[in-house]
Scaffold this active site. Structure first.
Site, PDB file in Angstrom:
ATOM      1  N   SER A 232       0.871  -1.403  -0.083  1.00  0.00           N
ATOM      2  CA  SER A 232       0.030   0.044  -0.075  1.00  0.00           C
ATOM      3  C   SER A 232       1.044   1.180   0.018  1.00  0.00           C
ATOM      4  CB  SER A 232      -1.042   0.026   1.099  1.00  0.00           C
ATOM      5  OG  SER A 232      -0.184   0.020   2.410  1.00  0.00           O
ATOM      6  N   SER A 233       0.276   2.164  -0.593  1.00  0.00           N
ATOM      7  CA  SER A 233       1.095   3.641  -0.672  1.00  0.00           C
ATOM      8  C   SER A 233       2.402   3.461  -1.571  1.00  0.00           C
ATOM      9  CB  SER A 233       1.030   4.288   0.475  1.00  0.00           C
ATOM     10  OG  SER A 233       1.387   5.512   0.469  1.00  0.00           O
ATOM     11  N   MET A 234       3.286   3.928  -0.825  1.00  0.00           N
ATOM     12  CA  MET A 234       4.669   3.652  -1.539  1.00  0.00           C
ATOM     13  C   MET A 234       4.768   2.085  -2.122  1.00  0.00           C
ATOM     14  SD  MET A 234       8.541   4.605  -0.464  1.00  0.00           S
ATOM     15  CE  MET A 234       9.905   3.988  -1.150  1.00  0.00           C
TER      16      MET A 234
END
Length: 419
Positions: A232-234
Site C-alpha cells: 500500500s501507498s509507496m
C-alpha cells in the site's frame, strides 16, 4: 471528501481521515478522533503529538483497567484504539534529526497492539521475526483457524510511513475474515526496522520479499501455490518491483499503483529529466537547495514528506532525499517482467501519485486489472481511507476470483510442509 477539521492543512486532515478510516476494523472511535483533532493547533507538530498521546494514554489506561477486571474483549478493543492513536502521535516527528519523543510513542503503539493481539482467540495473531540478511524483520501471522491446514495466503506491507500494526485495520483483519492466512511485516525503511535496527529503504525490494516468501513457505498454514502480495501507498511500487523478480507470487496488489517515484523528484525542476537528475545528484546545487527550503516553509505536505523522507532513506538533506527517489522506478522494462495477475488500484483524487496507477497498468504485460475508486464513493483519497470496507471488499473479491482460478491447475495442498 471535504476537509472539515483542518481546512487550511491538507496533510493534517488526511492523517485525521486516516485514523477515522480505522474505525471500520476497531482502530478508532469517531468521537475520540474528532475531540482529539479539535484540540490540535493547525500546523503545529508538537500540538499534534501532545493531543494524540493524551488520547492514547487515556484509552490505554482504560484498557488496562478492563483487563485487570477480567473484561478481555473491552481490553482488546481499547488496546487496538490506543495503538492506532500512539501511531498517529509520532507521525510528524521524523526528520534529521528526529524529535526525541518519536520512539516513546512508537514503542507504546507496538506494546498496545501486542497486548490486543494476545487477547484475540479468532483469529489467532502471533508476532513473528522473519529472517533477513543477518537480522530479522518484525511482523504478525494471522491464522484463520487452528487446524493448521494450508490456505491461500496474503503477504502485506505498507509503504513510506505505515506500520505493520496499522495493516490490521487496513486489510489484514478483512483478509483473515475471508479465510486467508495473513502475514504482515515491516521491511527496511519502515517503522520497526527503522526505529530499532537503523535499516533504511532499498529500491531492490525483491531482496526483501524473497526471504519473506521463504519464511511463509515454512508455515503449514500457507498454500505455497497461492501466495499473494499486497503493498500500500509507496508499497504500490515496492510490491510490483518485487513481483517482477520473485515469480513464486500468485498475484500482486498495488494500493495504489506507482510507476516511477523519480517523476515526483524532477517535476518542478527546469529542464529535461536527464538534467534534473544530474542536478539532484550533484555534490553542490545551492539554488536547488534553497528552493527546497522555500517549499518546506510554504507547503505543509512537502514539509512532512521531505522530513520523513530524509529519515526513512537515511540521508541528511532534502535534495538527497529527492535524489533517492530516482532509484525507485518500474521503467526500463521492469514492470513488463511481472508475470502474475496484477491488480492496480487508483484513487481519483490522489494528492501524492496522481496518474501513476494508469502508467503502471499501461506497462504491464501480465493479466492485469485497473480498479478506480471515486470521490462519490467516499474512496477518492490516497489509499481510500474514506471507504475502507468498500475498497477492501472489491480488492479481496478480485483476489478470491484470481487465486481460485489460478489454483484450478494446481493441488491446493501443495505445501510440502503440510504433513
Amino acid at each position: 471528501m471535504p476537509n472539515l477539521l483542518f481546512p487550511n492543512n491538507t496533510q493534517f486532515w488526511y492523517e485525521t481521515l486516516r485514523s477515522m478510516s480505522h474505525i471500520a476494523y476497531g482502530g478508532a472511535d469517531f468521537g475520540e478522533v474528532v475531540s482529539t483533532a479539535e484540540r490540535i493547533t493547525d500546523g503545529d507538530y508538537g500540538s499534534w503529538y501532545t493531543e494524540w498521546v493524551a488520547t492514547a494514554d487515556r484509552v490505554s489506561a482504560e484498557a488496562e483497567k478492563a483487563l485487570a477486571a477480567g473484561h478481555k474483549v473491552s481490553a482488546r478493543d481499547g488496546f487496538l484504539r490506543a495503538s492506532n492513536y500512539y501511531r498517529s502521535a509520532e507521525f510528524f516527528l521524523h526528520g534529521h534529526p528526529c524529535d526525541r519523543r518519536h520512539d516513546h510513542a512508537y514503542d507504546r503503539s507496538i506494546a498496545c497492539f501486542r497486548s490486543a493481539a494476545a487477547l484475540y482467540t479468532s483469529p489467532r495473531i502471533e508476532p513473528v521475526e522473519i529472517p533477513y540478511e543477518g537480522t530479522t524483520l518484525p511482523g504478525y501471522l494471522y491464522r484463520a483457524d487452528t487446524t493448521g491446514a494450508p490456505r491461500p495466503t496474503l503477504i502485506m506491507h505498507s509503504g513510506f510511513d505505515g506500520t505493520a500494526e496499522e495493516l490490521h485495520f487496513s486489510g489484514a483483519l478483512a483478509a483473515v475474515e475471508r479465510g486467508y492466512t495473513v502475514l504482515t511485516f515491516d521491511g527496511p525503511g519502515q517503522p520497526g526496522p527503522r526505529h530499532h535496527q537503523d535499516l533504511v529503504f532499498r529500491p531492490d525490494w525483491e531482496n526483501v520479499i524473497t526471504p519473506v516468501v521463504d519464511f511463509a513457505e515454512t508455515l503449514p498454514e500457507v498454500d505455497n501455490s497461492r501466495i499473494a502480495l499486497l503493498g500500500s501507498s509507496m508499497g504500490g511500487i515496492l510490491a510490483p518491483r518485487a513481483a517482477a523478480f520473485e515469480h513464486r507470487l500468485a498475484a500482486v496488489i498495488a494500493v495504489d499503483g506507482v510507476y516511477d517515484l523519480g517523476q515526483i523528484s524532477v517535476r518542478n525542476i527546469p529542464g529535461d529529466r536527464k538534467a534534473a537528475e544530474h542536478l539532484l545528484r550533484s555534490e553542490s546545487a545551492p539554488e536547488l537547495d534553497a528552493a527546497y527550503e522555500q517549499i518546506i516553509a510554504k507547503d505543509a505536505t512537502a514539509r512532512w514528506a521531505i522530513n520523513h523522507g530524509m529519515y526513512v532513506m537515511g540521508v541528511d538533506t532534502p535534495r538527497a532525499f529527492s535524489a533517492s527517489y530516482l532509484d525507485y522506478t518500474l521503467a526500463d522494462g521492469i514492470a513488463e517482467k511481472i508475470q502474475c495477475p496484477t491488480l492496480v488500484c487508483d484513487a481519483a483524487e490522489d494528492e501524492f501519485f496522481k496518474g501513476q496507477p494508469e502508467q503502471l497498468y499501461d506497462h504491464l504485460t501480465c493479466p492485469r486489472t485497473l480498479m478506480v475508486f471515486t470521490a462519490e464513493e467516499g474512496a477518492g483519497a490516497h489509499c481510500h481511507p474514506g471507504a475502507m470496507r468498500l475498497a477492501l471488499a472489491r480488492i479481496y473479491d478480485w483476489l478470491d476470483d484470481t487465486l481460485n482460478t489460478s489454483a484450478s491447475n494446481s493441488n491446493s495442498n501443495s505445501n510440502s510442509n503440510s504433513a
